[in-house]
Design an enzyme around this catalytic site. Sequence first.
Site, PDB file in Angstrom:
ATOM      1  N   PHE A  19      -6.609 -63.590  33.479  1.00  0.00           N
ATOM      2  CA  PHE A  19      -7.037 -62.188  33.503  1.00  0.00           C
ATOM      3  C   PHE A  19      -8.484 -61.977  33.071  1.00  0.00           C
ATOM      4  CE2 PHE A  19      -2.465 -61.679  33.808  1.00  0.00           C
ATOM      5  CZ  PHE A  19      -2.389 -60.747  34.828  1.00  0.00           C
ATOM      6  N   GLU A  20      -9.018 -62.842  32.230  1.00  0.00           N
ATOM      7  CA  GLU A  20     -10.424 -62.716  31.834  1.00  0.00           C
ATOM      8  C   GLU A  20     -11.346 -63.224  32.925  1.00  0.00           C
ATOM      9  OE1 GLU A  20     -11.786 -61.221  29.196  1.00  0.00           O
ATOM     10  OE2 GLU A  20      -9.818 -60.698  28.403  1.00  0.00           O
TER      11      GLU A  20
END
Length: 150
Positions: A19-20
């Site tokens: 997700f980052e």
Amino acid sequence: MANQPQFTGEAGLALIKTFEGLRLEKYKDAVDKWTIGYGHLILPNESFPYAITEAEADSLLRADLRMTERGVHRLVTVDLNQNQFDALVAFTFNLGAGNLQTSTLLKLLNQEEYAQAAEQFLRWNKAGGKVLVGLTRRREAERALFLRAV
């Protein structure tokens, strides 16, 4: 003190990395701050070359996670398995320990209401008052990890 894993496990790391996202070159984030790697905020006293390696990005992420892990250890007073800990670290890495501290998620969790606490992840899917698809997907993934048996 509650029985909790000491460090983020592989499932938590994978979720956070997914997700980052990985950026090996310096960039300005949404609030115009210099960032690199897996969302590492470059502090004024830090100096980075224009680009880093993936190994350096991993090392930065591990270092950044130490503060988040300490926050989870400080705030959670109940026993956690590795997946629960990893999900909370991913949540807190994204939102900050202050948001965890004031959350209904933490209140329910510390009352040993694990299932009800898990549902609270899904409430944290807005930015600027608007539901974001990416945040909805991230919160669903954190909830699923929290509920996954070890």
